[in-house]
Design a protein around this motif. Structure first.
Motif, mmCIF file in Angstrom:
data_model
loop_
_atom_site.group_PDB
_atom_site.id
_atom_site.type_symbol
_atom_site.label_atom_id
_atom_site.label_comp_id
_atom_site.label_asym_id
_atom_site.label_seq_id
_atom_site.Cartn_x
_atom_site.Cartn_y
_atom_site.Cartn_z
ATOM 1 N N ALA A 35 0.699 -0.901 -0.358
ATOM 2 C CA ALA A 35 -0.399 -0.162 0.236
ATOM 3 C C ALA A 35 0.841 1.588 -0.221
ATOM 4 O O ALA A 35 0.767 2.032 -0.491
ATOM 5 C CB ALA A 35 -0.915 0.131 1.086
ATOM 6 N N LYS A 36 1.912 1.336 0.378
ATOM 7 C CA LYS A 36 2.653 1.912 0.991
ATOM 8 C C LYS A 36 3.772 2.329 -0.778
ATOM 9 O O LYS A 36 3.501 3.378 -0.729
ATOM 10 C CB LYS A 36 3.870 2.333 1.697
ATOM 11 N N LEU A 37 4.224 1.508 -0.706
ATOM 12 C CA LEU A 37 4.881 1.672 -1.798
ATOM 13 C C LEU A 37 3.372 1.804 -2.768
ATOM 14 O O LEU A 37 4.434 2.931 -4.337
ATOM 15 C CB LEU A 37 4.821 0.137 -2.901
ATOM 16 N N SER A 38 3.018 1.926 -3.146
ATOM 17 C CA SER A 38 1.582 2.077 -4.639
ATOM 18 C C SER A 38 0.813 3.458 -4.608
ATOM 19 O O SER A 38 1.265 4.082 -4.937
ATOM 20 C CB SER A 38 0.090 1.581 -3.951
ATOM 21 N N LYS A 39 1.251 3.782 -3.070
ATOM 22 C CA LYS A 39 0.969 5.703 -2.700
ATOM 23 C C LYS A 39 2.209 6.079 -3.423
ATOM 24 O O LYS A 39 2.072 7.390 -4.196
ATOM 25 C CB LYS A 39 0.925 6.133 -1.347
ATOM 26 N N ASP A 40 3.375 5.891 -3.304
ATOM 27 C CA ASP A 40 4.757 6.208 -3.346
ATOM 28 C C ASP A 40 5.058 6.429 -4.573
ATOM 29 O O ASP A 40 5.098 7.402 -5.227
ATOM 30 C CB ASP A 40 5.898 5.874 -2.818
ATOM 31 N N GLY A 85 2.453 6.668 -6.804
ATOM 32 C CA GLY A 85 1.355 7.932 -7.513
ATOM 33 C C GLY A 85 -0.168 7.248 -8.090
ATOM 34 O O GLY A 85 -0.569 7.897 -8.554
ATOM 35 N N THR A 86 -0.175 6.333 -7.793
ATOM 36 C CA THR A 86 -1.244 5.549 -7.349
ATOM 37 C C THR A 86 -2.826 6.606 -7.222
ATOM 38 O O THR A 86 -2.604 6.722 -5.854
ATOM 39 C CB THR A 86 -1.406 4.052 -7.273
ATOM 40 N N ASN A 87 -3.625 6.256 -7.317
ATOM 41 C CA ASN A 87 -4.643 6.862 -6.979
ATOM 42 C C ASN A 87 -5.288 6.514 -5.623
ATOM 43 O O ASN A 87 -6.063 6.206 -5.140
ATOM 44 C CB ASN A 87 -5.720 6.825 -7.839
ATOM 45 N N HIS A 88 -4.969 4.195 -6.285
ATOM 46 C CA HIS A 88 -5.949 4.050 -4.749
ATOM 47 C C HIS A 88 -5.268 1.879 -5.181
ATOM 48 O O HIS A 88 -4.214 1.879 -6.340
ATOM 49 C CB HIS A 88 -7.321 3.506 -5.338
ATOM 50 N N ILE A 89 -5.317 1.549 -4.110
ATOM 51 C CA ILE A 89 -4.982 0.019 -3.844
ATOM 52 C C ILE A 89 -6.366 -0.651 -3.959
ATOM 53 O O ILE A 89 -6.313 -0.516 -2.758
ATOM 54 C CB ILE A 89 -3.845 -0.499 -3.505
ATOM 55 N N LYS A 90 -6.138 -1.884 -4.349
ATOM 56 C CA LYS A 90 -7.259 -2.409 -3.923
ATOM 57 C C LYS A 90 -6.817 -3.582 -4.037
ATOM 58 O O LYS A 90 -6.090 -4.760 -4.333
ATOM 59 C CB LYS A 90 -8.336 -2.938 -5.495
ATOM 60 N N MET A 133 -5.295 3.744 7.979
ATOM 61 C CA MET A 133 -5.696 4.343 8.599
ATOM 62 C C MET A 133 -4.686 5.988 8.648
ATOM 63 O O MET A 133 -4.161 6.815 8.874
ATOM 64 C CB MET A 133 -5.177 4.471 10.288
ATOM 65 N N GLU A 134 -3.496 5.069 8.140
ATOM 66 C CA GLU A 134 -2.841 5.879 7.685
ATOM 67 C C GLU A 134 -2.080 6.602 6.438
ATOM 68 O O GLU A 134 -1.183 7.294 6.657
ATOM 69 C CB GLU A 134 -0.628 5.003 8.135
ATOM 70 N N LEU A 135 -2.097 6.050 5.610
ATOM 71 C CA LEU A 135 -2.086 6.074 3.932
ATOM 72 C C LEU A 135 -3.063 6.940 3.463
ATOM 73 O O LEU A 135 -2.570 7.672 2.451
ATOM 74 C CB LEU A 135 -1.231 4.918 3.820
ATOM 75 N N GLU A 136 -4.342 6.649 4.008
ATOM 76 C CA GLU A 136 -5.029 7.247 3.041
ATOM 77 C C GLU A 136 -5.614 8.783 3.085
ATOM 78 O O GLU A 136 -5.528 9.136 4.093
ATOM 79 C CB GLU A 136 -6.757 6.527 3.076
ATOM 80 N N ASP A 137 -5.537 9.497 2.220
ATOM 81 C CA ASP A 137 -5.586 10.544 1.892
ATOM 82 C C ASP A 137 -6.784 11.282 1.100
ATOM 83 O O ASP A 137 -7.354 10.263 0.226
ATOM 84 C CB ASP A 137 -4.612 11.863 1.923
ATOM 85 N N ASP A 138 -6.951 12.554 0.583
ATOM 86 C CA ASP A 138 -8.369 13.120 -0.714
ATOM 87 C C ASP A 138 -7.664 12.508 -2.125
ATOM 88 O O ASP A 138 -8.315 12.477 -2.864
ATOM 89 C CB ASP A 138 -7.724 14.453 -0.800
ATOM 90 N N LYS A 139 -6.224 12.261 -2.065
ATOM 91 C CA LYS A 139 -5.516 11.978 -3.070
ATOM 92 C C LYS A 139 -5.592 9.864 -3.435
ATOM 93 O O LYS A 139 -4.947 10.195 -4.157
ATOM 94 C CB LYS A 139 -4.179 12.564 -3.447
ATOM 95 N N PHE A 140 -5.495 9.311 -2.002
ATOM 96 C CA PHE A 140 -5.171 8.143 -2.029
ATOM 97 C C PHE A 140 -6.138 7.164 -1.167
ATOM 98 O O PHE A 140 -5.787 7.520 -0.555
ATOM 99 C CB PHE A 140 -3.503 7.869 -1.780
ATOM 100 N N LYS A 141 -6.380 6.257 -1.728
ATOM 101 C CA LYS A 141 -7.313 5.674 -0.974
ATOM 102 C C LYS A 141 -6.969 3.715 -1.163
ATOM 103 O O LYS A 141 -6.269 3.206 -1.451
ATOM 104 C CB LYS A 141 -8.939 5.421 -1.983
ATOM 105 N N VAL A 142 -7.121 3.007 -0.325
ATOM 106 C CA VAL A 142 -7.030 1.287 0.285
ATOM 107 C C VAL A 142 -8.324 1.063 0.283
ATOM 108 O O VAL A 142 -9.120 1.226 1.114
ATOM 109 C CB VAL A 142 -6.005 1.450 1.483
ATOM 110 N N ILE A 143 -7.751 0.276 -1.062
ATOM 111 C CA ILE A 143 -9.957 0.083 -1.185
ATOM 112 C C ILE A 143 -9.650 -2.046 -0.362
ATOM 113 O O ILE A 143 -8.808 -2.706 -1.236
ATOM 114 C CB ILE A 143 -10.186 -0.775 -2.360
#
Length: 357
Positions: A200-205, A207-212, A241-251
């Motif tokens: 999940a952290k790698l996905s955010k780093d 630049g993706t918008n989400h990881i499912k 809790m730690e990675l989600e924000d208005d630009k990235f979602k953990v589904i």
């Protein structure tokens, strides 16, 4: 529900109420959305792939050499334009970016006014292919490892492929239009169950918008996941809790998979969705849906004999859809089951008896 924040929402179907009402009345309408599988060849060899030999035996007629001939693909694109098909996803079968005419096919869909999307392993998401997809509606990368060693082992490919895919994702995130939803699909199995938070952290780093996250489906689903399920859930909740924000979602689809993945019977007769969403596969056959792709009983017709438009509106096919009984014909997992439950509930309501709303 905010469907932009939840790209997998079942409620999106209600944006097409007019078509749903036509189907309910028994009218034949053009499909809204087509899953298009241009080739069965894949440059990865994931052991859990539903299109390969597997313990679930989901497919019975997959020929890895099959691909849609270019003249037939051009005909399909023309039919989509004439029929008013609104959206297409290039997917497997195999790896769609391996298809030799994929750039021309994407360009043709755009000219036809069809929104495009793709599910890919990302290894070939570079150069002209990436440029043509930067304005796609969405791009989803199948990636199930947070490190090169696991990635290479699970997919049976060279060790350096992982870094290439990561580089491709990062570069695509940089060049894509803001309106293009870039996501990663991660299938949780015993090989990667300890890598959920890291991925999940790698996905955010990258630049993706989400990881499912979803579960690997096996015959012994609960027993298989029992050894690592609690650890997976802890990591999923931490990532949210730690990675989600208005630009990235953990589904988190993982939890729900245990409620739905082993549901092999329908509780309704009518399938509304297969009138709106169909599948054209690399064998040039049309199937009722994605779950019936490459299953003999799921064949609607053969595009080597008719064009898609001719086939879809032919008396024989119209009659087949009218006779279709989901309770009898769908003794398997259904990705659209939740939507069909909603629609059968909706159209089964009597407004004179439903007053306490």
């Amino acid at each position: 529900m905010d469907t932009k924040a939840t790209p997998y929402s079942s409620l999106k179907i209600f944006a097409h109420a007019e078509k749903l009402n036509q189907i309910h009345k028994g009218e034949r309408v053009a499909p809204l959305y087509v899953r298009l599988k241009p080739t069965n060849y894949c440059n990865h060899h994931c052991y859990y792939c539903s299109y390969a030999d597997s313990e679930l035996g989901l497919r019975d007629i997959v020929n890895k050499q099959d691909q849609i001939p270019w003249d037939k693909m051009q005909e399909i694109i023309s039919d989509f334009k004439d029929m008013g098909v609104r959206a297409v996803t290039f997917s497997g079968g195999g790896e769609p970016l391996v298809y030799p005419h994929i750039i021309e096919a994407i360009q043709g869909m755009k000219r036809a006014g069809v929104e495009t999307s793709i599910i890919t392993n990302g290894q070939l998401l570079d150069g002209e292919r990436a440029k043509e997809l930067k304005d796609a509606k969405w791009v989803r990368i199948s990636c199930d490892s947070a490190n090169a060693e696991t990635y290479a082992r699970v997919r049976k490919i060279p060790l350096d492929a992982f870094q290439r895919v990561c580089d491709n994702i990062k570069e695509f995130a940089r060049i894509k239009d803001k309106s293009c939803e870039l996501g990663i699909n991660f299938v949780i199995n015993h090989e990667n169950a300890d890598q959920i938070y890291d991925m999940a952290k790698l996905s955010k780093d990258l630049g993706t918008n989400h990881i499912k996250f979803s579960a690997r489906i096996t015959k012994e689903l609960f027993e298989y996941h029992e050894l690592f399920k609690d650890n997976v859930m802890m990591q999923l909740h931490r990532a949210q809790m730690e990675l989600e924000d208005d630009k990235f979602k953990v589904i988190n689809k993982y939890e729900g998979d245990f409620d739905t993945a082993m549901v092999f019977a329908r509780q309704y007769h009518r399938c509304y969705i297969n009138n709106l969403v169909t599948t054209i596969a690399a064998d040039c056959k049309v199937y009722f849906c994605h779950d019936k792709a490459y299953v003999s009983s799921g064949i609607v017709g053969d595009l080597r004999q008719k064009s898609f438009k001719e086939l879809w509106f032919s008396d024989e096919v119209v009659g087949r859809y009218q006779e279709f009984d989901a309770m009898k014909e769908c003794q398997h997992h259904c990705v659209y089951d939740d939507r069909n439950i909603l629609l059968n509930t909706l159209y089964g309501l009597d407004e004179n008896q439903i007053n306490f709303i």
